[in-house]
Design a protein around this motif. Structure first.
Motif, PDB file in Angstrom:
ATOM      1  N   ASP A  76     -34.146 -22.640  16.536  1.00  0.00           N
ATOM      2  CA  ASP A  76     -34.654 -23.869  15.915  1.00  0.00           C
ATOM      3  C   ASP A  76     -35.129 -24.891  16.932  1.00  0.00           C
ATOM      4  OD1 ASP A  76     -32.212 -24.496  16.978  1.00  0.00           O
ATOM      5  OD2 ASP A  76     -31.467 -25.583  15.218  1.00  0.00           O
ATOM      6  N   ARG A  77     -35.164 -24.511  18.198  1.00  0.00           N
ATOM      7  CA  ARG A  77     -35.627 -25.444  19.234  1.00  0.00           C
ATOM      8  C   ARG A  77     -36.308 -24.660  20.353  1.00  0.00           C
ATOM      9  NH1 ARG A  77     -32.192 -25.421  23.733  1.00  0.00           N
ATOM     10  NH2 ARG A  77     -30.132 -24.447  23.412  1.00  0.00           N
ATOM     11  N   PRO A  78     -37.157 -25.331  21.124  1.00  0.00           N
ATOM     12  CA  PRO A  78     -37.770 -24.649  22.265  1.00  0.00           C
ATOM     13  C   PRO A  78     -36.729 -24.351  23.344  1.00  0.00           C
ATOM     14  CG  PRO A  78     -39.006 -26.626  21.665  1.00  0.00           C
ATOM     15  CD  PRO A  78     -37.708 -26.685  20.932  1.00  0.00           C
ATOM     16  N   ILE A  79     -36.776 -23.169  23.893  1.00  0.00           N
ATOM     17  CA  ILE A  79     -35.885 -22.815  24.994  1.00  0.00           C
ATOM     18  C   ILE A  79     -36.715 -22.225  26.129  1.00  0.00           C
ATOM     19  CG2 ILE A  79     -33.977 -22.348  23.390  1.00  0.00           C
ATOM     20  CD1 ILE A  79     -34.411 -19.311  24.115  1.00  0.00           C
ATOM     21  N   ARG A  80     -36.048 -21.995  27.250  1.00  0.00           N
ATOM     22  CA  ARG A  80     -36.646 -21.303  28.385  1.00  0.00           C
ATOM     23  C   ARG A  80     -35.905 -19.986  28.578  1.00  0.00           C
ATOM     24  NH1 ARG A  80     -39.518 -24.667  32.263  1.00  0.00           N
ATOM     25  NH2 ARG A  80     -39.945 -26.664  31.249  1.00  0.00           N
ATOM     26  N   MET A  81     -36.662 -18.911  28.590  1.00  0.00           N
ATOM     27  CA  MET A  81     -36.069 -17.582  28.716  1.00  0.00           C
ATOM     28  C   MET A  81     -36.671 -16.848  29.904  1.00  0.00           C
ATOM     29  SD  MET A  81     -35.935 -14.485  25.909  1.00  0.00           S
ATOM     30  CE  MET A  81     -35.040 -12.960  26.257  1.00  0.00           C
ATOM     31  N   LEU A  82     -35.816 -16.224  30.695  1.00  0.00           N
ATOM     32  CA  LEU A  82     -36.245 -15.403  31.816  1.00  0.00           C
ATOM     33  C   LEU A  82     -35.844 -13.961  31.537  1.00  0.00           C
ATOM     34  CD1 LEU A  82     -37.254 -14.903  34.759  1.00  0.00           C
ATOM     35  CD2 LEU A  82     -34.920 -15.448  35.521  1.00  0.00           C
ATOM     36  N   GLU A  83     -36.822 -13.051  31.592  1.00  0.00           N
ATOM     37  CA  GLU A  83     -36.520 -11.636  31.428  1.00  0.00           C
ATOM     38  C   GLU A  83     -36.881 -10.901  32.706  1.00  0.00           C
ATOM     39  OE1 GLU A  83     -36.826  -8.079  28.220  1.00  0.00           O
ATOM     40  OE2 GLU A  83     -38.562  -9.408  28.309  1.00  0.00           O
ATOM     41  N   ILE A  84     -35.899 -10.191  33.251  1.00  0.00           N
ATOM     42  CA  ILE A  84     -36.122  -9.344  34.419  1.00  0.00           C
ATOM     43  C   ILE A  84     -36.531  -7.967  33.913  1.00  0.00           C
ATOM     44  CG2 ILE A  84     -35.065  -8.305  36.454  1.00  0.00           C
ATOM     45  CD1 ILE A  84     -33.052 -10.638  36.425  1.00  0.00           C
ATOM     46  N   GLY A  85     -37.734  -7.561  34.248  1.00  0.00           N
ATOM     47  CA  GLY A  85     -38.261  -6.288  33.776  1.00  0.00           C
ATOM     48  C   GLY A  85     -39.304  -6.511  32.700  1.00  0.00           C
ATOM     49  N   VAL A  86     -40.561  -6.288  33.016  1.00  0.00           N
ATOM     50  CA  VAL A  86     -41.664  -6.526  32.084  1.00  0.00           C
ATOM     51  C   VAL A  86     -42.164  -5.220  31.470  1.00  0.00           C
ATOM     52  CG1 VAL A  86     -44.043  -7.370  31.886  1.00  0.00           C
ATOM     53  CG2 VAL A  86     -42.354  -8.645  33.243  1.00  0.00           C
TER      54      VAL A  86
END
Length: 269
Positions: A76-86
């Motif tokens: 329900d809100r903007p977050i920042r997400m980091l994913e290792i491995g594309v």
């Protein structure tokens, strides 16, 4: 003996020892052998539904329960997400569909070809570099962090997972953030065993770190609110103050960051 067979033999021997120890510790009831039959039940959950409509993404069926548990409260809100491995970019698209439309999604990968999935107009960013390179990771943090969620779906190599976690968890994860490590079944496979200690082994140290304030103390009185003998300060590893919760699903570990108060015991008559 072929040098290439040595990692296989070491891990095979280690797994046999672990299995024997496991059966001994579990006892005759929990440790008795049973036949576990394969099933192909329908996938369940919101992330599973998005996965079913996505392309170029590979996931194990049991992961969606963990995704929904960790990510649903953040939608329900903007977050920042980091994913290792594309990989082929499919998971970036999956998170783009699932998360709040203003969320920022960053993927890192060692493959230069993954740079083609960089899409700033849609708040998707890709940076190329090794997940165990702290100088590279520092640049990602400075550019995009801190992150509310970090998901390691990278090399699955033991040392890489541990090196990424020990740097990113204290330096890149926001308070109340979640750090997810998936595909930890690879800890038990020789193909990813570059060192004896696995990430599963490492998490046992995190559990000890959560309880390190009890190492040098004896008795509840030292934590009892209002008691003259209450400890006002205890020397602990930094991890003790920021590891709030550790969860395990099949092949996924979730470590939650939370700035903790020194626990106190409270008595109410």
């Amino acid at each position: 003996m072929d040098r290439n067979t040595l990692p296989f033999l070491r891990v095979a021997a280690r797994n046999r020892l672990r299995e024997r120890k496991l059966r001994r510790v579990l006892g005759p009831d929990l440790g008795r052998p049973v036949s576990w039959q394969a099933t192909d039940n329908p996938l369940v959950g919101e992330t599973a539904a998005i996965f079913e409509s996505s392309h170029d993404v590979h996931k194990w069926s049991q992961y969606f329960e963990a995704y929904d548990a960790v990510l649903a409260p953040l939608r329900d809100r903007p977050i920042r997400m980091l994913e290792i491995g594309v990989f082929r970019g499919g998971s970036l698209e999956m998170w783009r569909k699932y998360l709040h439309s203003d969320s920022l999604i960053v993927g890192v990968d060692i493959d230069p070809g993954c740079a083609t999935f960089d899409d700033p107009d849609r708040n998707i960013y890709v940076r190329i570099g090794p997940q165990q390179d702290t100088a590279f990771l520092r640049g990602v943090i400075d550019e995009f962090g801190p992150f509310d969620v970090i998901l390691d779906d990278g090399s699955h190599v033991n040392s890489h997972i541990i090196d990424s976690f020990t740097f990113l968890f204290p330096n890149a994860l926001a308070d109340s953030g979640a750090y997810m490590v998936e595909d930890i079944h690879a800890n038990y496979w020789w193909t990813h065993a570059d060192q004896p200690a696995t990430f599963v082994d490492f998490t046992t140290s995190l559990i000890d770190a959560m309880h390190a304030h009890y190492f040098s103390t004896v008795g509840e009185q030292l934590f009892h609110a209002g008691d003259t003998k209450r400890e006002t300060a205890i020397q602990v590893p930094f991890a003790t103050t920021i590891v709030g919760k550790i969860e395990f699903y099949d092949s996924i570990a979730v470590i939650h960051r939370r700035n903790r108060d020194l626990p106190r015991s409270i008595f109410r008559a």
